[in-house]
Design a protein around this motif. Structure first.
Motif, short mmCIF file in Angstrom:
data_model
loop_
_atom_site.label_atom_id
_atom_site.label_comp_id
_atom_site.label_asym_id
_atom_site.label_seq_id
_atom_site.Cartn_x
_atom_site.Cartn_y
_atom_site.Cartn_z
N ARG A 1 38.11 36.48 51.73
CA ARG A 1 37.32 36.24 50.52
C ARG A 1 37.56 37.32 49.48
O ARG A 1 37.56 37.05 48.27
N VAL A 2 37.74 38.56 49.94
CA VAL A 2 38.05 39.64 49.01
C VAL A 2 39.37 39.36 48.29
O VAL A 2 39.48 39.53 47.08
N LEU B 1 39.60 38.98 44.30
CA LEU B 1 40.44 39.90 43.54
C LEU B 1 41.53 39.14 42.78
O LEU B 1 41.80 39.43 41.61
N SER B 2 42.13 38.15 43.43
CA SER B 2 43.16 37.36 42.75
C SER B 2 42.55 36.54 41.62
O SER B 2 43.18 36.36 40.57
N SER B 3 41.32 36.06 41.82
CA SER B 3 40.64 35.32 40.76
C SER B 3 40.37 36.20 39.55
O SER B 3 40.56 35.78 38.39
N VAL C 1 40.70 47.79 47.80
CA VAL C 1 39.69 48.31 46.89
C VAL C 1 40.29 49.40 46.01
O VAL C 1 40.08 49.43 44.78
N VAL C 2 41.06 50.29 46.62
CA VAL C 2 41.69 51.36 45.86
C VAL C 2 42.73 50.81 44.89
O VAL C 2 42.85 51.28 43.76
N ALA C 3 43.47 49.80 45.30
CA ALA C 3 44.42 49.15 44.40
C ALA C 3 43.70 48.56 43.19
O ALA C 3 44.19 48.61 42.05
N TYR C 4 42.52 48.00 43.43
CA TYR C 4 41.66 47.47 42.36
C TYR C 4 41.27 48.59 41.39
O TYR C 4 41.33 48.42 40.16
N HIS D 1 31.07 45.59 43.27
CA HIS D 1 31.45 44.57 42.31
C HIS D 1 32.19 43.42 42.98
O HIS D 1 31.96 42.24 42.64
N LEU D 2 33.07 43.71 43.93
CA LEU D 2 33.76 42.65 44.65
C LEU D 2 32.77 41.78 45.43
O LEU D 2 32.89 40.55 45.45
#
Length: 224
Positions: free
Chosen positions: A25-26, A30-32, A84-87, A171-172
Motif C-alpha cells: 500500500r505504501v 507513493l506512486s500515486s 520513506v527516506v527516498a520520499y 503523511h504516507l
C-alpha cells in the motif's frame, strides 16, 4: 547514518511505523503521489520554463510510475525505511531544484535514483549501480551519472532526523487513509496546499512540510 537508523528503529514503537505488511500500500500511495506530481507539472511546462537535465528522457516511459516502483520494490530488496527516506530526498530535491520540477519525463529516473541513494545511506547491504541500472532499464554509466547529479541536487543533504522521518511516515499513512475513504478528500488535508480546489493561476502545486531538523528549520516541498 547511525542517527537515521535510530530514527527508523524508533518508529517501531510509534503509530507511524511502516511494517512489511503495509509496503504494497505504501508503494501504491507513493506512486500515486508522484503520478499527481508529474501530471500537474506536465500542465505547467507550456507556461513556465523548466530546465532539461540528465533525468529527462526523450519520450515519456511507457511503464507507469506505479509499475516502475513495484518493479524496484520487487528486485531491490532494500529495507522499508528506504522508501520513506527516498520520499524525503525527492521532496528535498523538488525544493532545491525549482527549475527542475518532477514531471512525466524525469519521474522514473528520479525515483530509482532516490531509492538507490537511500539504500546506500540506510542499509548495510545493498545492490550496486549496475544492478539498479538493470532494474530501471538504464545503463550503468547513466546510473552513475544520475546518482552524482542527484547528490549535487540535494546539496549532499542526506541526513534525516527522527522528527522528519516520522512526519513523512505520518503523511504516507494519512494518504493511505484518504485513499481508502475518498469522501474525506472533501474536508481538505492540512498538509496540502490546494487540495480539491481549482485555480486559473498557472503555478506549480505543492504540499509542504514544516519540519524542524536538529540543525535548521526548512520547508519541504513535493509538487502535486
Amino acid at each position: 547514518m547511525a542517527e537515521l537508523q535510530a530514527a527508523a528503529a524508533a518508529t517501531t514503537t510509534t503509530s507511524h511505523h511502516l511494517d512489511e505488511e503495509m509496503m504494497p500500500r505504501v508503494i501504491n500511495v507513493l506512486s500515486s503521489l508522484l503520478q499527481r506530481v508529474a501530471e500537474s507539472n506536465d500542465l505547467t511546462r507550456r507556461f513556465q520554463p523548466q530546465r532539461i537535465s540528465a533525468f529527462h528522457g526523450l519520450t515519456r516511459p511507457t511503464i507507469s510510475v506505479e509499475s516502475y516502483l513495484e518493479r524496484i520494490f520487487k528486485y531491490a530488496n532494500c529495507s522499508s525505511s528506504c522508501y520513506v527516506v527516498a520520499y524525503v530526498y525527492l521532496d528535498r530535491f523538488a525544493q532545491r531544484q525549482l527549475s527542475l520540477p518532477i514531471n512525466s519525463f524525469n519521474v522514473h529516473r528520479l525515483l530509482i535514483t532516490s531509492v538507490l541513494v537511500s539504500a546506500k545511506f540506510m542499509d548495510d547491504i545493498y545492490y550496486n549501480n549496475a544492478f539498479y541500472g538493470k532494474v530501471g532499464g538504464i545503463s550503468t554509466a547513466e546510473m552513475n551519472l544520475l546518482e552524482v547529479d542527484f547528490l549535487f541536487g540535494l546539496g549532499f543533504q542526506l541526513n534525516v532526523t527522527p522528527t522528519t522521518y516520522n512526519t513523512y511516515c505520518y503523511h504516507l499513512q494519512r494518504e493511505m487513509f484518504l485513499q481508502s475513504a475518498p469522501l474525506h478528500h472533501n474536508l481538505g488535508d492540512p498538509l496540502k496546499g490546494n487540495l480539491g480546489r481549482s485555480s486559473t493561476v498557472v503555478k506549480q502545486h505543492h504540499f509542504c512540510f514544516n519540519t524542524e531538523d536538529d540543525q535548521s528549520t526548512h520547508q519541504q516541498q513535493l509538487t502535486v
